[in-house]
Motif scaffolding. Sequence first.
Motif, PDB file in Angstrom:
ATOM      1  N   LEU B 183       0.854  -1.195   0.000  1.00 47.29           N
ATOM      2  CA  LEU B 183       0.000   0.000   0.000  1.00 47.29           C
ATOM      3  C   LEU B 183       0.887   1.242   0.000  1.00 47.29           C
ATOM      4  O   LEU B 183       2.034   1.178   0.437  1.00 47.29           O
ATOM      5  N   TYR B 187      -2.228   5.018   2.946  1.00 49.68           N
ATOM      6  CA  TYR B 187      -3.229   3.962   3.113  1.00 49.68           C
ATOM      7  C   TYR B 187      -2.734   2.896   4.079  1.00 49.68           C
ATOM      8  O   TYR B 187      -3.500   2.291   4.818  1.00 49.68           O
ATOM      9  N   ASP B 188      -1.421   2.696   4.045  1.00 49.96           N
ATOM     10  CA  ASP B 188      -0.833   1.717   4.952  1.00 49.96           C
ATOM     11  C   ASP B 188      -1.108   2.137   6.395  1.00 49.96           C
ATOM     12  O   ASP B 188      -1.514   1.325   7.232  1.00 49.96           O
ATOM     13  N   VAL B 214      -8.690   2.523  -0.104  1.00 49.85           N
ATOM     14  CA  VAL B 214      -7.612   1.614   0.292  1.00 49.85           C
ATOM     15  C   VAL B 214      -7.626   0.397  -0.631  1.00 49.85           C
ATOM     16  O   VAL B 214      -6.587  -0.061  -1.104  1.00 49.85           O
ATOM     17  N   ASN B 217      -6.170   1.181  -3.968  1.00 50.90           N
ATOM     18  CA  ASN B 217      -4.725   1.310  -3.870  1.00 50.90           C
ATOM     19  C   ASN B 217      -4.064  -0.071  -3.758  1.00 50.90           C
ATOM     20  O   ASN B 217      -3.039  -0.334  -4.378  1.00 50.90           O
ATOM     21  N   ALA B 218      -4.687  -0.946  -2.980  1.00 45.92           N
ATOM     22  CA  ALA B 218      -4.141  -2.294  -2.819  1.00 45.92           C
ATOM     23  C   ALA B 218      -4.154  -3.043  -4.147  1.00 45.92           C
ATOM     24  O   ALA B 218      -3.200  -3.759  -4.484  1.00 45.92           O
ATOM     25  N   HIS B 221      -1.370  -2.063  -6.294  1.00 52.96           N
ATOM     26  CA  HIS B 221      -0.082  -2.581  -5.838  1.00 52.96           C
ATOM     27  C   HIS B 221       0.092  -4.067  -6.133  1.00 52.96           C
ATOM     28  O   HIS B 221       1.195  -4.522  -6.396  1.00 52.96           O
TER      29      HIS B 221
END
Lengths: 532, 354
Positions: B183, B187-188, B214, B217-218, B221
Amino acid sequence: MHLKHGFGRAAALAVLMAGTAPMALMAETPADTLVLADAIDDIVSIDPHEAFEFSGTDLNNNVYDTLIELDPTKPGELVPGLAESWAVAEDGMTYTFKVKSGITFSSGNPMTAEDAAGSLRRVVKLNKTPAFILTQFGLTPENVDEMITFEGDTVTLKTDKAYAPSFVFNCLTAGVANIVDMKTVMANEVEGDMGNAWLKANSAGTGAYVLRSFKPNEGYVLEARAGHWRGDAPIKNVFMQHVPEGATQRLLLEKGDIDIGREMTPTDIEGVSGNADIKVQNDVGGQLYYLALNQKKAELANPKVQEAMRWAVDYTGMTDSILKGQWVVHQAFLPTGFLGALTETPYSLDIEKAKALLAESGVTLPLEVSLTVRNNQERLDIATSLQNTFAQAGINLTLDVGDGARVLEKYRARQHDITVQTWGPDYPDPHTNASTFAMNPDNSDEAGNTGYLAWRTAWDPGELHAMTEAAVVEKDTAARTAMYEDIQRKHRDGSAFVMMFQQARQDAMRANVTGFYAGGATDSATYWTVTK
Amino acid sequence: MTGIPASPPAKRFPSLLGQILFGMATLAITLLGLLLVTFVIARIVPTDPVLSIVGERATPAQIAAIRDKLGLDLPMWQQFFIYVRDAVQGDLGNSIRTGQSVTSEIARYFPATLELATLGTIFGTLVGVPAGVLAATRPGSIADQIVRVVGLMGYSMPVFWLGLIGLLVFYGQLDWVAGPGRLDPTYDMMMEFTLTSYTGMILIDAALNGAWDVFANAVSHIILPAGLLGYVSMAYISRMTRSFMMNELGQEYITTARVKGMPEWRVIWVHAMKNVLVPLITVIALSYAYLLEGSVLTETIFAWPGLGSYITDALFANDMPAVLGGTVVVGVVFVTLNMASDILYRLVDPRARA
């Protein structure tokens, strides 16, 4: 035999299309967060009284404070930390520190002389690896309650001998002398561990930052404390991500997804050098590269062979190519930046001289030796260069490659022939390196004195041992400096070590990042000075 | 991964329940054997876990204290017995390196790998099976050649290199995906400090929290590393599918079906597939298990904190509790997947039904 046209293709295409991700968001780190990438898998513990690896001491430097500090802007200069003043008595064995008032721990508890004394006692009683930095003053778990005392706002430290005061003060700037919130730590004690397990996942200090989370081999998050005694840190969060691969760090930095990359190879650094959005900050580090020749192997104990090897290393050849920007030639055991460090470099690659010395030595040529080296690219590059130049002189090196822990174990068990190693100082005083490179109280196998590099490579330093003992109690700083210069010269020209390089650290960062201090040869990273 | 299709299980178990019970017993015995072997190897290698953790300057007394604390001075059988006794109670001990409980560390690393491996396997199956079928139905055609070349590339190219190239192109140049890590920092920190973690799998956790930013975004990634692993498993799956299918299409019953005028898609996707599916399940399960071990190189390149890098780091650090813990998990995964594929057999293969 008709396959419905494109059935397979359509299915494959559909899946491939599904693999097209949404556009990555604007690559920019949050304004209030400093995002760093580093290889932090060296961390064993972040309990400040146990932490002894670079990544861990970097973290702790921002979470805890010591009584006396090094000024990040004036390397080498002692400044007040949690103590406002300090003194040494006439007898040279009694040190007093007056702690500041009005400083609080992250728990809200006030920081007192009791915490300071309790913290230093805790170091000795826990007796973890870095404890020697304090126990070398004659402190033991049994006597520490008498040797370290407090009254009111004053902490008193007694030593067993009259050491050079600069030596004692310098040691108190090391990470192991960090002051912890004893009430909170002891409240989290399990099975008499003095809160050690709890401190591996939490912080309890007076530093500019508080640990929000620590995930080994993954990263950590720090959060700035409001009302810190140094003034609030400009950056609210520090987000450290474990990114072991230099090429990956470079990519992240170029994209603006991290602010600072701390583990980039010379190739990566060169790759970003033309980029206006990225600047490279140079600093020295305390690390040294050296060869240790095991004196148990008769040929390596031959002084002519040792000297031949000093002339068979392509020092500048390596610093101009494989080590460019990361290491500089350095041929003494004290890193530049230390009291008494020798900066002269008399040795250079001279194959003819090395050959002549080997011929004089009387050993059977070619000499067959193994070179134990860690499986990391830089070290393998160095090993390859050594293999090449040594072979020209008449020494055949067989590479014995292993991972870090195994290579270290082999070295500590005195099972190597020659090994390429690095060594970093533990505290900013010359004794830190002098004591390990030039002292060896007992060279027998049974002694098991792995703390002495001289012992690890089975070398008896002879007169240097006593000379080093004398230097560490010398009160006159000028005289002390001269003593270390003398010891280093003798060591450089006649020991089982070949000192080669000193670290020249390069941190690559986005152009808008200012105030990052990597710590020089004597300190750790500082985040609380950073703005962006 | 030899790719020799496993024979269907013998009719030892009249009931599914019997088979599950047998599977459980197999699991226990396999794990015990696995632990014993790992344990013995770890003790035979001439390294000392203590030396690797006490750092550069420990005194003999400090070393002795740690040896004592870790129980390393007890006889090996006793150490093993203590370990198994605790493991049965769900206590895999504490990591030597970090001092944290191995169970909790694996609970953090395994979901990251599970998420990656599952997506990779889904991708590999969805692409690999149709591609294999396509190649099998037109042997020697352009399509067949392409499938074979693409498969061969996935099979022989270093994942490390492919991963870096993928990052350079899709993240560095095109900006289609996010970079390494699970992330972005923002967001992490949200995931860690404000949202609830249910499974450790970010996609699922973000969805359960309704945190779609989130989630997105994940996704950006995970796509690249999952795609990469998917590609590697697809290479294997498509190759195996092709050979199973070619073998099946040469059978008499297929000719009979065609003569009877059954549509070609039905011949392939229903008739032949039914029999291809049996060995294929093993292949997919195997490649899933392989990905679940955690792909060290992929995890390194993508800074992905998964089981592969956890076990590797532990091995390097000689952190026995962590190595054993990781081994237990890998063992459980293998045996469980084996059981699952056995059970699936019974469901799809008429010959295996009692």
